[in-house]
Design an enzyme around this catalytic site. Structure first.
Site, mmCIF file in Angstrom:
data_model
loop_
_atom_site.group_PDB
_atom_site.id
_atom_site.type_symbol
_atom_site.label_atom_id
_atom_site.label_comp_id
_atom_site.label_asym_id
_atom_site.label_seq_id
_atom_site.Cartn_x
_atom_site.Cartn_y
_atom_site.Cartn_z
ATOM 1 N N GLY A 1 0.821 -1.226 0.000
ATOM 2 C CA GLY A 1 0.000 0.000 0.000
ATOM 3 C C GLY A 1 0.844 1.261 0.000
ATOM 4 N N TYR B 1 -15.438 -2.276 8.298
ATOM 5 C CA TYR B 1 -14.079 -1.759 8.512
ATOM 6 C C TYR B 1 -13.605 -2.153 9.915
ATOM 7 C CZ TYR B 1 -10.244 1.678 8.535
ATOM 8 O OH TYR B 1 -9.003 2.296 8.610
ATOM 9 N N GLY C 1 1.120 4.524 3.640
ATOM 10 C CA GLY C 1 2.214 3.677 3.160
ATOM 11 C C GLY C 1 3.235 4.468 2.367
ATOM 12 N N SER D 1 -6.210 0.494 12.918
ATOM 13 C CA SER D 1 -7.010 1.711 13.011
ATOM 14 C C SER D 1 -7.751 1.767 14.347
ATOM 15 C CB SER D 1 -8.038 1.718 11.886
ATOM 16 O OG SER D 1 -8.878 2.828 11.993
#
Ligand SMILES: NC(=O)c1ccc[n+]([C@@H]2O[C@H](COP(=O)([O-])OP(=O)(O)OC[C@H]3O[C@@H](n4cnc5c(N)ncnc54)[C@H](OP(=O)(O)O)[C@@H]3O)[C@@H](O)[C@H]2O)c1
Length: 309
Positions: A35, A189, A41, A163
């Site tokens: 990423g 998510y 990233g 996250s």
């Protein structure tokens, strides 16, 4: 009486706290970053390359990969290579991981920053819900397939870009594919990030004594391309409202640099960091029974073991 901030709510404070920094050089280290064509990233690749690390990117878009490779090589005079893999396709991830370990006998750092947020429930070609596949299963598979090389290269470090969104939802082992519950972007998510955390704890256990550490981190609420795959209304709100509350993703790159290099973290493994500050994750991400279940299911779903456990 002194008010003590509840531990479960410390995430509200930690992101605003003064962050830690590392002056350790990464010159000559080999860092594999998934990423790395965008956002978190990309910033991590920049901070590491600026310190002399060589970078191996794992990305889906060849044109973007070429552009980032040329930019990093020009700015920092380091070696940059890339492998192409769409993380919604586990076969491509497996092929890339095998090609990386064939070509590179030494990996010092692995950073998995690939990730998506999708307001629509979408399935990949193998019938796996897309967010779960990209955010969790593919990063789990990449990590597992690079472990032997990382053990041989130890001391080495793995950083999973997770996250605070893991707090949105736990993970339901009997409905990983969202067939029985109402799907929302935030729930899927959260669920994917919770699954990733549960496997980080298990991998940290398994890696004890090998010299390989694995930690997870929240990269801050930062202005990146995440969510741009969603509909026009979502994108309008993201760019006109949400972005005003978000920070420069350079803070994410700096935090990852710290986690990848700081001496005081040499032996720290199986932890969650809000940027650079160690933090207690949500309770649902700390369930030891679920840790085992999700790890075993991840092994099966990625094809790392064939039979039911
Ligand atoms: N931004 C935030 O505030 C925030 C907050 C918490 C956690 N995070 C986490 O940070 C990580 C990075 O996200 P970001 O904010 O930097 O978003 P981003 O700018 O969209 O970057 C995501 C990266 O993942 C790649 N990617 C997405 N889907 C892929 C797929 N199917 N196959 C291969 N690569 C794929 C993208 O490639 P392309 O360039 O080709 O699209 C890009 O390089 C994610 O894990 C995210 O959950 C971000």
């Amino acid at each position: 009486m002194i008010f003590k901030f509840p531990e479960e709510l410390m995430f509200m404070k930690n992101g605003k706290a003064v962050q830690k920094h590392s002056d350790e050089s990464m010159k000559g280290k080999l860092c594999v970053i998934s990423g790395s064509t965008s956002g978190v990233g990309y910033e991590a690749a920049n901070t590491l390359a600026a310190s002399g690390a060589n970078i191996v990117m794992v990305v889906r878009n060849e044109n973007k990969a070429e552009a980032v490779k040329n930019e990093l090589e020009r700015k920092y005079s380091v070696f940059v290579d890339y492998f192409i893999a769409d993380f919604s396709d586990l076969k491509q991830v497996e092929k890339a991981a095998k090609a990386i370990s064939d070509k590179y006998p030494r990996i010092d750092v692995l950073i998995n920053s690939v990730g998506i947020h999708s307001t629509k429930k979408i399935y990949n070609k193998d019938g796996i819900e897309m967010v779960f596949c990209v955010n969790h299963l593919s990063t789990f598979l990449m990590t597992k397939l690079l472990l032997n090389t990382m053990i041989k290269s130890s001391p080495s470090r793995i950083v999973q870009v997770n996250s605070e969104g893991h707090r949105f939802s736990g993970v339901k082992a009997n409905d990983l594919n969202w067939k029985r519950r109402i799907y929302t972007g935030l729930r899927s998510y959260g669920s994917s990030k919770t699954a990733q955390l549960l496997t980080v704890w298990q991998l940290a256990e398994d890696l004890k004594g090998t010299g390989v550490t694995i930690n997870a981190m929240h990269p801050g609420g930062v202005r990146t391309n995440i969510g741009n795959n969603n509909g026009i209304l979502y994108r309008w709100f993201l760019h006109h409202v949400t972005w005003h509350f978000l920070k420069d993703p350079k803070i994410s790159g700096e935090a990852i640099y710290y986690l990848a290099s700081a001496n005081e973290l040499n032996k720290v493994s199986g932890k969650f960091f809000n940027l650079t500050i160690e933090e207690k994750p949500a309770k649902h991400a700390l369930d030891p029974e679920k840790q085992k279940t999700i790890y075993d299911l991840s092994m099966i779903m990625t094809g790392l073991v064939k039979e039911d456990v």
